[in-house]
Motif scaffolding. Structure first.
Motif, PDB file in Angstrom:
ATOM      1  N   GLU A   1      51.414  44.653  41.628  1.00 26.27           N
ATOM      2  CA  GLU A   1      50.978  43.005  41.810  1.00 26.27           C
ATOM      3  C   GLU A   1      49.926  42.585  40.667  1.00 26.27           C
ATOM      4  O   GLU A   1      49.986  41.909  40.200  1.00 26.27           O
ATOM      5  N   ALA A   2      49.477  44.308  39.660  1.00 23.31           N
ATOM      6  CA  ALA A   2      49.127  42.926  39.062  1.00 23.31           C
ATOM      7  C   ALA A   2      49.509  43.394  37.961  1.00 23.31           C
ATOM      8  O   ALA A   2      49.364  42.095  36.517  1.00 23.31           O
ATOM      9  N   MET A   3      50.847  43.826  37.137  1.00 17.80           N
ATOM     10  CA  MET A   3      51.642  44.073  36.041  1.00 17.80           C
ATOM     11  C   MET A   3      52.923  41.758  37.020  1.00 17.80           C
ATOM     12  O   MET A   3      52.756  41.313  35.421  1.00 17.80           O
ATOM     13  N   ILE A   4      52.774  41.744  37.948  1.00 17.72           N
ATOM     14  CA  ILE A   4      53.080  40.671  38.096  1.00 17.72           C
ATOM     15  C   ILE A   4      52.112  39.418  38.297  1.00 17.72           C
ATOM     16  O   ILE A   4      52.183  38.504  36.573  1.00 17.72           O
ATOM     17  N   ARG A   5      50.952  39.192  37.789  1.00 18.34           N
ATOM     18  CA  ARG A   5      50.260  38.528  37.566  1.00 18.34           C
ATOM     19  C   ARG A   5      50.172  38.690  35.963  1.00 18.34           C
ATOM     20  O   ARG A   5      49.974  37.614  35.110  1.00 18.34           O
ATOM     21  N   ALA A   6      50.058  39.071  35.151  1.00 17.76           N
ATOM     22  CA  ALA A   6      50.442  39.682  33.918  1.00 17.76           C
ATOM     23  C   ALA A   6      50.723  39.311  33.120  1.00 17.76           C
ATOM     24  O   ALA A   6      51.302  38.432  32.058  1.00 17.76           O
TER      25      ALA A   6
ATOM     26  N   ARG B   1      41.332  41.488  24.969  1.00 20.75           N
ATOM     27  CA  ARG B   1      42.885  41.215  24.924  1.00 20.75           C
ATOM     28  C   ARG B   1      43.602  40.767  26.363  1.00 20.75           C
ATOM     29  O   ARG B   1      44.749  41.249  25.681  1.00 20.75           O
ATOM     30  N   GLY B   2      42.744  40.710  26.643  1.00 21.61           N
ATOM     31  CA  GLY B   2      43.490  40.599  28.496  1.00 21.61           C
ATOM     32  C   GLY B   2      44.730  41.335  29.248  1.00 21.61           C
ATOM     33  O   GLY B   2      45.537  41.607  29.831  1.00 21.61           O
ATOM     34  N   GLU B   3      44.387  42.364  29.175  1.00 21.74           N
ATOM     35  CA  GLU B   3      45.041  43.287  29.229  1.00 21.74           C
ATOM     36  C   GLU B   3      44.641  44.515  30.758  1.00 21.74           C
ATOM     37  O   GLU B   3      45.117  45.555  31.151  1.00 21.74           O
ATOM     38  N   CYS B   4      43.558  43.866  30.847  1.00 13.22           N
ATOM     39  CA  CYS B   4      43.334  44.032  32.517  1.00 13.22           C
ATOM     40  C   CYS B   4      44.438  44.065  33.405  1.00 13.22           C
ATOM     41  O   CYS B   4      45.405  43.283  33.590  1.00 13.22           O
ATOM     42  N   ILE B   5      44.327  45.049  33.979  1.00 13.28           N
ATOM     43  CA  ILE B   5      45.267  45.390  35.259  1.00 13.28           C
ATOM     44  C   ILE B   5      45.040  45.960  36.662  1.00 13.28           C
ATOM     45  O   ILE B   5      45.921  46.311  37.303  1.00 13.28           O
ATOM     46  N   HIS B   6      43.682  45.189  36.675  1.00 17.39           N
ATOM     47  CA  HIS B   6      43.484  44.871  37.566  1.00 17.39           C
ATOM     48  C   HIS B   6      43.140  45.849  39.111  1.00 17.39           C
ATOM     49  O   HIS B   6      42.851  46.389  38.867  1.00 17.39           O
TER      50      HIS B   6
ATOM     51  N   LEU C   1      34.807  48.985  32.405  1.00 20.58           N
ATOM     52  CA  LEU C   1      34.891  50.146  32.845  1.00 20.58           C
ATOM     53  C   LEU C   1      36.398  51.086  32.051  1.00 20.58           C
ATOM     54  O   LEU C   1      36.193  52.660  31.876  1.00 20.58           O
ATOM     55  N   LEU C   2      37.497  50.985  32.441  1.00 21.98           N
ATOM     56  CA  LEU C   2      38.189  51.719  31.591  1.00 21.98           C
ATOM     57  C   LEU C   2      38.697  51.317  30.339  1.00 21.98           C
ATOM     58  O   LEU C   2      38.911  52.298  29.810  1.00 21.98           O
TER      59      LEU C   2
END
Length: 1006
Positions: A666-671, A377-382, A316-317
């Protein structure tokens, strides 16, 4: 001056094929035209009704019509009127989807198309007065404004026009579907499942209920359900899962056979059983079978969930960004996004690839628009995403956590297991295992939770899936993609923002965070810079270095912990230097290359993919690997420090961080861990061993080689190059990371064993041992329960097998003539299988038009502008059509009945003689490489033969066009089926007689 587009109500119509064109003129005259006449008809300015405009243009020999499409494509109208509804993109397919009867069995003519258009517009009227009216009306107005050719007709039917009243949804708002989608709500975590077993009697009772009173009883199916219950028995010790290997012949009914005990176990123990299969298409087939378990769709949605990788779903983003820039991209983008919006608010799961978005959508509107709204591209920010609570993926994950049955694919299951292992390493390093999972148990739960019970359908593909999941690749494209993720677009038109922009407001003014972030951004310039592929292709030494840092600048350590001290300045791009040397080694070590007077590579291998062994290394490669390993460390160490300090900020600022900032961190740590650190650590470990060749007398754990290949997204003539690392036996990590931590696994397939037909003592045991080695069961401490259930079909009566002995394998004209002869003999319904794409295309070029003239449409993978799932759907619907394909069509295609009555294999499917196969053949063949090759070929033949008979009333013929076929491979066919060797003419005569006998038997029925 362009003509005014006619109304679809009085537009001419055109149905195109390879050898015919049916045209309905505006005057109502039905004409049969040749290609030249049909092309002139279009070039005179006629704007017709068509089905699948790009395919029609190709048949006419015209360039793609572009967007907005200048023709009335009925598929576009269907996508607007009936979104998220499957339809085969042919005249008969649309007629069936719209429940229009009296369509001729043979080729439909153009006079059918106005009826289809009228039905679609009549169906659109039904929207008036429903909840969807406001949204559909707003979208229709936006489409009309963008110049959609159906826009005027659609707005007229709906009774809307611009401007819309202010109190209703406006056209621009209709594209912003994220505002209208339902939210998910967080719930308590599901408790761990129980361990109560399922008895054979309970499994049989559930199977009987699933089948219903009027269904055919299959003894083998009940026996299969009985055997499968052993996989749901309680585990007796950690690391000792209950494993069942069950070979179930085609027609056994294994899907319901394992759904029965799996559903009983899930309901009784409050846990999920993960059912994994090989392809997305097969996932949907399994899901369809669960309708017997839960006939009500709403109830089924709660209990059964299809899971795929994040990249398959509408993001959706990304959709929001695409909508915001659409006005600058032209009307074509607006039209495509409006129809995607129409689908998105209707879709059950938001699944773009293999779900309820028609497979032909990207072919008509451009695959780029579909990829742009997916997270490719795996850019999800959750949790940092503003649409997080409406996200299709997050909905799917949460439903899966509460479901009874989760239907996944091998690739997703393997990648989650691999990632769970990495998470376990991170947790162990912190001394902080997640969710209480002890480190010695292996994987830590991922976003879906680590399952305890698995069913692996199409289990013969487990090794292939594990090979992909646990392999490592350091290539130009992979490294450049990581650079783009870290640094952003670097001046290109891409909207990639880069790590600094995504994190800047969270770290600005905080030196403890700014310092490692800046260090990582500077160090990331060691990865391939934009234009690397073109520079790599240049062979003029005066071209200069790929990228230099400012004079005198060094990659700084910045007082961060480093794995190796760094003292030398870096003045060239170390990744590009390493890739250049890899490419030089491939060119030096592969055959068929040389230089023409202009200095260009020559030879047959120049344009193809090439590979060579890593050892022995050419001069300079070992040193380049060491330098690159250090450069990778300069990137990973500050990123690791950044992760640690971001975690500290979460802990230390609990009382001051707002929820949005916490979610973003938290999303950035995971990414960072998943996208960067796991990759960099793997590359560094691989590079650190390059300078040390393996010992010659020791069986290697890994196979390493260099490969150059053309990849999607590269310009013509450019090639990627990379260092590849594969496990010698990929079932070892599968067994260690996924199987051993599980409680129970059922591994099933119709082709687990390679039955050689030998009567030597101990042969049955050797066959089972080979099957266990193929799926990794031999690496588990407790022996698997073995079961083999025969097919209920009478193959001797239902099938015929021929080996044609007078077709030259190296003569493409003769091969094409053989395919045409066989397809004509069967009257269509033929699946042609190839081991090489170029031969497939060559045969298609030669026989498509002649077959079409005889009323047999021909479709082909790698030729037609349709994805594989759509091609199979067309083949299944057009019962007299033929289909050409490669491996993807050989495995898992379920086409029962007359639609598939002939399988033609162009040659013996020997394994590809590449480095991977060479090494596995050497080390895993137990001293019998010939037997190893034969086993692979026999199993592929068995899988291809298995496509032929899917029901008791099916009859079919299997033909192998390879006169060199050795007799030792013929045990691939079922007992009682005796392959016969004969010429192509005699084979065609036998085929005609066989099907004539079948037709006579049908005609004699009362």
């Amino acid at each position: 001056m362009s003509p005014v587009p006619p109304s679809p109500y009085d537009a001419p119509a055109l149905v195109a094929g390879h050898g015919f064109f049916s045209c309905l003129t505006q005057d109502g005259e039905l004409l049969s035209l040749d290609r030249e006449m049909a092309r002139r008809f279009i070039e005179r300015g006629n704007i017709p009704l068509v089905i699948h405009a790009p395919a029609t243009a190709r048949m006419l020999g015209l360039p793609p019509p572009g967007q907005p499409a200048p023709w009335f494509d009925l598929l576009e109208l269907f996508a607007f009127v009936h979104p998220a509804r499957p339809v085969v993109p042919t005249p008969r397919g649309l007629a069936l989807a719209l429940d229009i009867g009296d369509v001729p069995d043979k080729r439909p003519e153009a006079d059918l198309l106005p009826r289809l258009a009228a039905r679609l517009l009549a169906d659109l009227k039904q929207v008036k007065g429903t909840e969807a009216q406001e949204l559909v009306g707003a979208l229709a107005v936006r489409l009309a404004k963008a110049g959609w050719i159906w826009g005027q007709a659609v707005t007229d039917v709906l009774g809307v026009s611009a401007p819309l009243p202010p109190e209703v949804m406006q056209p621009g708002d209709a594209l912003r579907i994220w505002r209208n989608l339902p939210k998910w709500e967080e719930t308590a975590r599901r408790p761990p499942p129980g361990s109560k077993p399922v008895t054979p009697a309970e499994a049989r009772a559930r199977l009987t209920a699933l089948l219903g009173p009027d269904s055919e009883s299959r003894v083998g199916q009940a026996d299969f359900a009985d055997v499968a219950t052993a996989a749901f028995a309680p585990r007796e010790s950690p690391g000792l899962p209950q494993v069942v290997l069950a070979e179930a012949g085609t027609g056994t009914g294994k899907t319901l056979g394992y759904i029965a005990p799996a559903s009983v176990w899930a309901e009784r123990n409050g846990g999920a059983v993960w059912i994994s299969t090989y392809t997305r298409h097969l996932q949907r087939q399994i899901e369809a079978e669960t309708a017997r378990l839960h006939p009500d769709a709403a109830i089924r949605r709660r209990h059964v969930v299809v899971r795929k990788g994040r990249e398959n779903y509408l993001c959706l983003l990304n959709m929001e960004e695409a909508v915001n820039v659409a006005p600058t991209r032209g009307n074509a983008a607006v039209i495509a996004l409006a129809l995607l919006a129409r689908w998105g608010v209707t879709s059950a799961e938001g699944d773009l690839f293999g779900g309820d978005l028609p497979g032909w959508f990207g072919e008509i509107f451009g695959h780029g628009i579909v990829s742009a709204v997916a997270d490719r591209r795996g850019e999800c920010i959750h949790g940092a995403c503003p649409h997080y609570q409406r996200c299709f993926v997050e909905h799917s994950i949460r439903r899966a956590q509460e479901a009874d049955l989760v239907i996944a694919n091998h690739a997703l299951v393997m990648s989650q297991a691999a990632w769970a292992q990495i998470q376990g390493v991170h947790a162990t390093e912190r001394g902080d295992p997640k969710d209480g999972s002890p480190p010695e148990e292996g994987a830590v739960p991922d976003e879906d939770g680590q399952p305890t019970r698995y069913v692996f359908d199409e289990g013969h593909h487990l090794a292939d899936a594990a090979d992909g999941a646990f392999a490592l690749e350091l290539s130009g494209l992979e490294a450049a993609e990581l650079r783009r993720w870290l640094l952003g677009a670097e001046g290109s038109r891409s909207r990639a923002r880069g790590l600094k922009r995504r994190l800047d407001d969270l770290v600005v003014g905080i030196p403890r965070l700014e310092t490692p972030l800046d260090a990582a951004m500077l160090a990331a310039k060691a990865l391939p810079a934009p234009g690397w592929s073109a520079r790599l292709r240049e062979e003029d030494e005066d071209a200069g270095p790929a990228e230099e840092l400012p004079p005198g600048m060094m990659m700084p350590a910045l007082l961060l912990p480093m794995r190796e001290p760094v003292s030398e300045p870096v003045t060239v791009n170390p990744t590009e230097d390493f890739l250049r040397l890899l490419r030089e080694q491939v060119r030096a070590r592969t055959a068929g290359t040389g230089r023409d007077p202009a200095g260009r590579e020559t030879g047959r291998e120049r344009r193809g993919n090439r590979e060579c062994d890593l050892y022995p290394l050419i001069p300079g490669l070992a040193e380049a690997a060491v330098t690159l390993a250090r450069a990778m460390g300069r990137i990973s160490e500050p990123l690791r420090t950044l992760v640690v300090r971001l975690e500290e900020r979460l802990r230390d600022e609990t009382d001051t961080l707002d929820s949005t900032s916490r979610g973003r961190i938290e999303a950035m740590i995971r990414a960072l861990r998943r996208r960067a650190l796991s990759r960099l650590d793997g590359w560094t470990a691989m590079l650190s061993t390059v300078a040390t060749p393996p010992e010659s007398e020791v069986t290697p754990q890994f196979i390493r080689f260099i490969r150059t290949e053309s990849r999607e997204g590269q310009r013509r003539g450019e090639q990627d190059v990379g260092l590849h690392q594969h496990w010698l036996d990929p079932t070892i990590p599968f067994a260690a990371v996924l199987a051993a931590p599980a409680h129970g696994l059922l591994i099933t397939s119709a082709t687990l064993r390679d039955e050689t037909g030998s009567i030597q003592e101990g042969e049955a045991e050797r066959v089972w041992e080979a099957a266990e080695a193929r799926v990794g069961a031999n690496h588990l401490p407790m022996p698997a329960l073995r079961a083999a259930l025969a097919s209920p079909f009478d193959y001797a009566a239902q099938t015929r097998v021929f080996i044609v002995n007078d077709v030259a394998h190296d003569n493409l004209d003769a091969l094409a003539a053989a395919f045409r002869t066989l397809f004509l003999a069967s009257g269509g319904g033929g699946l042609g299988l190839f081991t090489a794409i170029e031969r497939l295309r060559g045969v298609h070029r030669r026989i498509a038009a002649p077959l079409e003239e005889d009323g047999i449409p021909l479709y082909a993978q790698h030729v037609d502008a349709m994805d594989n799932t759509t091609l199979v759907d067309v083949f299944r619907t057009e019962t007299d059509s033929c289909l050409l394909g490669t491996d993807a069509m050989r495995d898992g295609v379920d086409v029962p009945g007359q639609a598939l009555r002939l399988v033609v294999f162009e040659r013996v499917p020997w394994p590809r003689p590449d480095i991977l196969h060479r090494e596995r053949r050497l080390h895993l063949s137990q001293g019998a490489p010939g037997i190893y090759d034969d086993r692979i070929a026999r199993l592929k033949l068995r899988q291809a033969f298995g496509r032929l008979i899917r029901a008791r009333n099916d009859r079919g013929v299997f033909v192998l066009l390879d006169r060199r076929t050795p007799s030792r491979l013929l045990s691939a066919f079922p007992e009682g089926v005796a392959p016969r060797r004969m010429g192509i003419a005699a084979t065609a005569a036998e085929i005609r007689a066989f099907f004539a006998e079948q037709q006579a038997a049908r005609n004699s029925l009362p």
